[in-house]
Design a protein around this motif. Structure first.
Motif, PDB file in Angstrom:
ATOM      1  N   ALA A 133     -14.191 125.533  89.920  1.00 40.68           N
ATOM      2  CA  ALA A 133     -13.242 126.303  89.114  1.00 40.68           C
ATOM      3  C   ALA A 133     -11.942 126.527  89.871  1.00 40.68           C
ATOM      4  O   ALA A 133     -10.841 126.393  89.311  1.00 40.68           O
ATOM      5  N   SER A 134     -12.051 126.857  91.146  1.00 39.35           N
ATOM      6  CA  SER A 134     -10.855 127.097  91.948  1.00 39.35           C
ATOM      7  C   SER A 134     -10.050 125.816  92.151  1.00 39.35           C
ATOM      8  O   SER A 134      -8.813 125.826  92.092  1.00 39.35           O
ATOM      9  N   ALA A 135     -10.738 124.700  92.386  1.00 35.47           N
ATOM     10  CA  ALA A 135     -10.046 123.426  92.599  1.00 35.47           C
ATOM     11  C   ALA A 135      -9.235 123.019  91.373  1.00 35.47           C
ATOM     12  O   ALA A 135      -8.091 122.552  91.488  1.00 35.47           O
ATOM     13  N   LEU A 136      -9.826 123.200  90.180  1.00 35.30           N
ATOM     14  CA  LEU A 136      -9.165 122.762  88.948  1.00 35.30           C
ATOM     15  C   LEU A 136      -8.174 123.799  88.422  1.00 35.30           C
ATOM     16  O   LEU A 136      -7.104 123.438  87.914  1.00 35.30           O
ATOM     17  N   ASN A 137      -8.531 125.058  88.514  1.00 38.09           N
ATOM     18  CA  ASN A 137      -7.742 126.100  87.855  1.00 38.09           C
ATOM     19  C   ASN A 137      -6.721 126.773  88.761  1.00 38.09           C
ATOM     20  O   ASN A 137      -5.854 127.495  88.261  1.00 38.09           O
ATOM     21  N   VAL A 138      -6.824 126.553  90.081  1.00 37.54           N
ATOM     22  CA  VAL A 138      -5.908 127.211  91.015  1.00 37.54           C
ATOM     23  C   VAL A 138      -5.186 126.180  91.888  1.00 37.54           C
ATOM     24  O   VAL A 138      -3.962 126.047  91.834  1.00 37.54           O
ATOM     25  N   ASP A 139      -5.960 125.446  92.699  1.00 45.30           N
ATOM     26  CA  ASP A 139      -5.355 124.521  93.656  1.00 45.30           C
ATOM     27  C   ASP A 139      -4.525 123.445  92.955  1.00 45.30           C
ATOM     28  O   ASP A 139      -3.418 123.104  93.404  1.00 45.30           O
TER      29      ASP A 139
ATOM     30  N   ASN B  80     -15.399 137.638  84.645  1.00 44.85           N
ATOM     31  CA  ASN B  80     -16.219 136.527  85.114  1.00 44.85           C
ATOM     32  C   ASN B  80     -15.396 135.553  85.965  1.00 44.85           C
ATOM     33  O   ASN B  80     -14.173 135.693  86.104  1.00 44.85           O
ATOM     34  N   ALA B  81     -16.083 134.571  86.529  1.00 43.56           N
ATOM     35  CA  ALA B  81     -15.444 133.623  87.447  1.00 43.56           C
ATOM     36  C   ALA B  81     -14.364 132.801  86.759  1.00 43.56           C
ATOM     37  O   ALA B  81     -13.347 132.464  87.368  1.00 43.56           O
ATOM     38  N   TYR B  82     -14.581 132.469  85.495  1.00 47.88           N
ATOM     39  CA  TYR B  82     -13.571 131.725  84.742  1.00 47.88           C
ATOM     40  C   TYR B  82     -12.275 132.532  84.656  1.00 47.88           C
ATOM     41  O   TYR B  82     -11.195 132.043  84.983  1.00 47.88           O
ATOM     42  N   GLY B  83     -12.387 133.769  84.199  1.00 51.74           N
ATOM     43  CA  GLY B  83     -11.203 134.613  84.091  1.00 51.74           C
ATOM     44  C   GLY B  83     -10.515 134.821  85.422  1.00 51.74           C
ATOM     45  O   GLY B  83      -9.277 134.808  85.515  1.00 51.74           O
TER      46      GLY B  83
ATOM     47  N   ALA C 119      -5.016 120.783  81.713  1.00 45.65           N
ATOM     48  CA  ALA C 119      -6.277 120.454  82.370  1.00 45.65           C
ATOM     49  C   ALA C 119      -6.849 121.702  83.020  1.00 45.65           C
ATOM     50  O   ALA C 119      -6.123 122.478  83.640  1.00 45.65           O
ATOM     51  N   ALA C 120      -8.153 121.917  82.863  1.00 43.13           N
ATOM     52  CA  ALA C 120      -8.793 123.105  83.445  1.00 43.13           C
ATOM     53  C   ALA C 120     -10.303 122.973  83.335  1.00 43.13           C
ATOM     54  O   ALA C 120     -10.808 122.168  82.553  1.00 43.13           O
ATOM     55  N   GLU C 121     -11.005 123.773  84.124  1.00 48.14           N
ATOM     56  CA  GLU C 121     -12.434 123.996  83.879  1.00 48.14           C
ATOM     57  C   GLU C 121     -12.512 125.252  83.028  1.00 48.14           C
ATOM     58  O   GLU C 121     -12.246 126.343  83.496  1.00 48.14           O
ATOM     59  N   ARG C 122     -12.834 125.079  81.760  1.00 49.80           N
ATOM     60  CA  ARG C 122     -12.750 126.191  80.801  1.00 49.80           C
ATOM     61  C   ARG C 122     -14.112 126.752  80.419  1.00 49.80           C
ATOM     62  O   ARG C 122     -14.190 127.703  79.642  1.00 49.80           O
ATOM     63  N   ARG C 123     -15.206 126.203  80.947  1.00 51.97           N
ATOM     64  CA  ARG C 123     -16.541 126.662  80.557  1.00 51.97           C
ATOM     65  C   ARG C 123     -16.972 127.810  81.471  1.00 51.97           C
ATOM     66  O   ARG C 123     -17.205 127.604  82.660  1.00 51.97           O
TER      67      ARG C 123
END
Length: 307
Positions: free
Chosen positions: A83-89, A131-134, A68-72
């Protein structure tokens, strides 16, 4: 019974992984879904830490795969908090819950942790996201390293595979423009010919993850960072040409030689897969064969009509 929890099982990679793991005797796969709930999956919002802990405690898995991630990239640029909530926290929450059960946690990451200026990139190359995603995915990798007692990061490049909508992958998202360009009086479709990508077939990635899980089940757990990638360099123009051929369309396509994306993207983030290859892990389906499988899938007719 070897139990695996797949977080994000309804996505492009998650579905391929579920299909691969379902064929393994003596294994139980429990998958979660958020945006595409189904009777076969457990609803879960990874931003809800209490729900995540409850799910992990209920399943008591031997391994957890975080797909699960925000990949866009454009969404991450507009909404870095999401992005931080999904990809980090969420990574930190899942890994902490997995620790209580001694589970191995595998985090899916991206080639976008690199700036694309000095490929190929090894697993130990120094990241420099553009970018913010990376940046969010790199922070997620660090959250896993800081939290998981038994963890591994699997970096992947551009993914494609069986889809339920063309927009699911940056590969198949080109189809509507290709179809429109092939219509009577259709306008030529401009396709990026600047960024070099390495499209990678999700059933191949699922096979790789299954091999990694087999090693864990045998007590040969892989830790740290690993990478897997297709080995065919292609820009979107070349991908579109292959797609048009697979769709049997006489498309009008024009290569764009300069970067035009509003969100900065790397030029060439080729990932070296040598660490997994040293474990004799891996499988690569040639792009022309795999893309024909994708466009000739059972969903193709409805997709062509609906988009």
């Amino acid at each position: 019974m070897f139990k695996i929890a797949v977080i994000g099982g309804s996505g492009l990679l998650g579905r391929a992984l579920n299909d691969e793991l379902a064929r393994q005797a003596g294994w139980q796969c429990v998958a979660t879904a958020f945006s595409r709930p189904s009777p076969q999956m457990i609803p879960l919002d990874v931003r809800d830490s209490v729900a995540v802990e409850r799910f992990i405690d209920h399943v008591a898995p031997d391994a957890v795969v975080i797909a699960a991630a925000e990949r866009r990239p454009d969404v991450c640029e507009r909404d870095p908090e999401l992005a931080s909530a999904l990809n980090v926290d969420a990574v930190r929450t899942i890994a902490a819950a997995a620790n209580r059960h001694g589970a191995w946690t595998l985090l899916i990451s991206t080639d976008y942790v690199f700036d694309g200026t000095h490929p190929p990139y090894r697993h130990d190359s120094i990241p420099a996201p553009l970018n913010a995603y990376g940046r969010s995915k790199l922070e997620g990798e660090r959250a896993l390293a800081e939290t998981a007692e038994r963890g591994c990061v699997l970096r992947l490049p551009l993914l494609y595979g069986p889809v339920i909508s063309w927009s699911e992958s940056a590969v198949t998202s080109l189809v509507p423009a290709i179809v429109a360009s092939a219509a009577p009086n259709g306008q030529a479709a401009a396709m990026d010919a600047w960024a070099i990508r390495y499209p990678t077939f999700t059933p191949d990635v699922a096979f790789v993850i299954r091999q990694m899980l087999e090693r864990h089940a045998r007590g040969q757990t892989i830790s740290g960072i690993v990478q897997w990638s297709g080995d065919e360099p292609m820009n979107k123009y070349e991908i579109a040409v292959c797609l048009a051929k697979a769709l049997q369309l006489d498309a009008q396509l024009t290569p764009q030689r300069a970067a035009t994306d509003a969100t900065p993207r790397p030029h060439n983030c080729h990932l070296a897969s040598s660490r997994l290859e040293a474990f004799q892990i891996g499988r690569r389906t040639p792009f022309d064969i795999a893309i024909r499988q994708v466009v000739s899938g059972q969903c193709t007719t409805s997709l062509m009509q609906g988009e």
